[in-house]
Design a protein around this motif. Sequence first.
Motif, PDB file in Angstrom:
ATOM      1  N   PHE A 214       0.834  -1.204   0.000  1.00  0.00           N
ATOM      2  CA  PHE A 214       0.000   0.000   0.000  1.00  0.00           C
ATOM      3  C   PHE A 214       0.868   1.253   0.000  1.00  0.00           C
ATOM      4  CE2 PHE A 214      -2.840  -3.107   2.001  1.00  0.00           C
ATOM      5  CZ  PHE A 214      -3.955  -2.966   1.187  1.00  0.00           C
ATOM      6  N   PHE A 215       0.490   2.189  -0.858  1.00  0.00           N
ATOM      7  CA  PHE A 215       1.115   3.509  -0.905  1.00  0.00           C
ATOM      8  C   PHE A 215      -0.023   4.507  -0.869  1.00  0.00           C
ATOM      9  CE2 PHE A 215       4.117   0.623  -2.739  1.00  0.00           C
ATOM     10  CZ  PHE A 215       5.332   1.048  -2.206  1.00  0.00           C
ATOM     11  N   GLY A 216      -0.143   5.244   0.203  1.00  0.00           N
ATOM     12  CA  GLY A 216      -1.304   6.102   0.383  1.00  0.00           C
ATOM     13  C   GLY A 216      -2.421   5.298   1.013  1.00  0.00           C
ATOM     14  N   THR A 217      -3.618   5.767   0.892  1.00  0.00           N
ATOM     15  CA  THR A 217      -4.719   5.118   1.590  1.00  0.00           C
ATOM     16  C   THR A 217      -5.260   3.881   0.898  1.00  0.00           C
ATOM     17  OG1 THR A 217      -6.256   6.631   0.528  1.00  0.00           O
ATOM     18  CG2 THR A 217      -5.466   7.238   2.714  1.00  0.00           C
ATOM     19  N   ASP A 218      -5.350   3.896  -0.420  1.00  0.00           N
ATOM     20  CA  ASP A 218      -5.994   2.773  -1.093  1.00  0.00           C
ATOM     21  C   ASP A 218      -5.257   2.285  -2.334  1.00  0.00           C
ATOM     22  OD1 ASP A 218      -6.460   4.990  -2.609  1.00  0.00           O
ATOM     23  OD2 ASP A 218      -8.600   4.661  -2.852  1.00  0.00           O
ATOM     24  N   ARG A 219      -4.093   2.798  -2.588  1.00  0.00           N
ATOM     25  CA  ARG A 219      -3.351   2.431  -3.792  1.00  0.00           C
ATOM     26  C   ARG A 219      -2.417   1.264  -3.486  1.00  0.00           C
ATOM     27  NH1 ARG A 219       0.998   6.156  -6.083  1.00  0.00           N
ATOM     28  NH2 ARG A 219       2.015   4.673  -7.420  1.00  0.00           N
ATOM     29  N   GLN A 220      -2.633   0.127  -4.149  1.00  0.00           N
ATOM     30  CA  GLN A 220      -1.778  -1.040  -3.989  1.00  0.00           C
ATOM     31  C   GLN A 220      -0.922  -1.206  -5.233  1.00  0.00           C
ATOM     32  OE1 GLN A 220      -4.113  -4.521  -3.117  1.00  0.00           O
ATOM     33  NE2 GLN A 220      -2.866  -4.998  -1.358  1.00  0.00           N
ATOM     34  N   VAL A 221       0.381  -1.398  -5.013  1.00  0.00           N
ATOM     35  CA  VAL A 221       1.330  -1.518  -6.113  1.00  0.00           C
ATOM     36  C   VAL A 221       2.250  -2.702  -5.833  1.00  0.00           C
ATOM     37  CG1 VAL A 221       3.206  -0.355  -7.335  1.00  0.00           C
ATOM     38  CG2 VAL A 221       1.294   0.980  -6.465  1.00  0.00           C
ATOM     39  N   PRO A 222       2.517  -3.551  -6.832  1.00  0.00           N
ATOM     40  CA  PRO A 222       3.475  -4.641  -6.616  1.00  0.00           C
ATOM     41  C   PRO A 222       4.853  -4.065  -6.280  1.00  0.00           C
ATOM     42  CG  PRO A 222       2.274  -4.951  -8.670  1.00  0.00           C
ATOM     43  CD  PRO A 222       1.941  -3.577  -8.169  1.00  0.00           C
ATOM     44  N   PHE A 223       5.487  -4.642  -5.273  1.00  0.00           N
ATOM     45  CA  PHE A 223       6.782  -4.159  -4.815  1.00  0.00           C
ATOM     46  C   PHE A 223       7.650  -5.373  -4.521  1.00  0.00           C
ATOM     47  CE2 PHE A 223       9.865  -2.066  -2.101  1.00  0.00           C
ATOM     48  CZ  PHE A 223       9.985  -0.826  -2.710  1.00  0.00           C
ATOM     49  N   ASP A 224       8.876  -5.383  -5.027  1.00  0.00           N
ATOM     50  CA  ASP A 224       9.769  -6.516  -4.794  1.00  0.00           C
ATOM     51  C   ASP A 224      10.376  -6.456  -3.402  1.00  0.00           C
ATOM     52  OD1 ASP A 224       9.335  -7.633  -7.257  1.00  0.00           O
ATOM     53  OD2 ASP A 224      11.181  -6.875  -8.163  1.00  0.00           O
ATOM     54  N   MET A 225      10.181  -7.550  -2.666  1.00  0.00           N
ATOM     55  CA  MET A 225      10.799  -7.731  -1.356  1.00  0.00           C
ATOM     56  C   MET A 225      11.765  -8.898  -1.504  1.00  0.00           C
ATOM     57  SD  MET A 225       9.363  -5.382   0.344  1.00  0.00           S
ATOM     58  CE  MET A 225       9.189  -5.476   2.093  1.00  0.00           C
ATOM     59  N   TYR A 226      12.939  -8.780  -0.917  1.00  0.00           N
ATOM     60  CA  TYR A 226      13.970  -9.793  -1.066  1.00  0.00           C
ATOM     61  C   TYR A 226      14.094 -10.611   0.209  1.00  0.00           C
ATOM     62  CZ  TYR A 226      15.171  -7.512  -5.383  1.00  0.00           C
ATOM     63  OH  TYR A 226      15.119  -7.007  -6.650  1.00  0.00           O
ATOM     64  N   VAL A 227      13.942 -11.932   0.064  1.00  0.00           N
ATOM     65  CA  VAL A 227      14.003 -12.831   1.206  1.00  0.00           C
ATOM     66  C   VAL A 227      15.336 -13.558   1.192  1.00  0.00           C
ATOM     67  CG1 VAL A 227      12.995 -14.877   2.281  1.00  0.00           C
ATOM     68  CG2 VAL A 227      11.515 -13.146   1.265  1.00  0.00           C
ATOM     69  N   GLY A 228      15.987 -13.518   2.322  1.00  0.00           N
ATOM     70  CA  GLY A 228      17.230 -14.256   2.513  1.00  0.00           C
ATOM     71  C   GLY A 228      17.148 -14.985   3.830  1.00  0.00           C
ATOM     72  N   GLU A 229      18.286 -15.212   4.439  1.00  0.00           N
ATOM     73  CA  GLU A 229      18.324 -15.923   5.720  1.00  0.00           C
ATOM     74  C   GLU A 229      18.447 -14.915   6.858  1.00  0.00           C
ATOM     75  OE1 GLU A 229      17.535 -19.080   5.686  1.00  0.00           O
ATOM     76  OE2 GLU A 229      17.507 -18.886   3.516  1.00  0.00           O
ATOM     77  N   ALA A 230      17.337 -14.672   7.532  1.00  0.00           N
ATOM     78  CA  ALA A 230      17.301 -13.728   8.647  1.00  0.00           C
ATOM     79  C   ALA A 230      17.764 -14.416   9.927  1.00  0.00           C
ATOM     80  CB  ALA A 230      15.878 -13.204   8.838  1.00  0.00           C
TER      81      ALA A 230
ATOM     82  N   ALA B  68      10.899  -1.665   7.237  1.00  0.00           N
ATOM     83  CA  ALA B  68      11.227  -0.363   7.829  1.00  0.00           C
ATOM     84  C   ALA B  68      11.610   0.635   6.739  1.00  0.00           C
ATOM     85  CB  ALA B  68      12.359  -0.518   8.847  1.00  0.00           C
ATOM     86  N   TRP B  69      12.420   0.212   5.787  1.00  0.00           N
ATOM     87  CA  TRP B  69      12.833   1.079   4.687  1.00  0.00           C
ATOM     88  C   TRP B  69      11.623   1.483   3.847  1.00  0.00           C
ATOM     89  CZ3 TRP B  69      12.354   0.791  -0.584  1.00  0.00           C
ATOM     90  CH2 TRP B  69      13.093   1.715  -1.321  1.00  0.00           C
ATOM     91  N   LEU B  70      10.756   0.519   3.536  1.00  0.00           N
ATOM     92  CA  LEU B  70       9.571   0.788   2.729  1.00  0.00           C
ATOM     93  C   LEU B  70       8.722   1.884   3.378  1.00  0.00           C
ATOM     94  CD1 LEU B  70       7.815  -0.109   0.273  1.00  0.00           C
ATOM     95  CD2 LEU B  70       6.703  -1.711   1.840  1.00  0.00           C
ATOM     96  N   ALA B  71       8.532   1.791   4.671  1.00  0.00           N
ATOM     97  CA  ALA B  71       7.731   2.786   5.386  1.00  0.00           C
ATOM     98  C   ALA B  71       8.443   4.134   5.452  1.00  0.00           C
ATOM     99  CB  ALA B  71       7.419   2.292   6.795  1.00  0.00           C
TER     100      ALA B  71
END
Length: 93
Positions: free
Chosen positions: A9-25, A37-40
Amino acid sequence: MRPFSVPCFFGTDRQVPFDMYVGEAAPDAHPLEQQLAWLARERGGTMPQDAVDAFAKLHAIALEHGVSTEELCVYAMEEAAGQAPGSASEGSG
């Protein structure tokens, strides 16, 4: 690290595909903690809570079974799309 396109979500109702990278946390960290945290902070975006929870659950399962979080996420996404290795959608000959 592998990218997963997640509608955020960006804004109140706008949804946009966003790449998130998964590794070994780390065992006690969410696999997307830093990226969320960065996205926000930098983009003013948020990931839907059900998606955040799903990645956390996959991380916990991976730790419990001693497998890669990244690979388990790949498998889960393929399974959800009906493309898991050995699934009925694959031809056997």
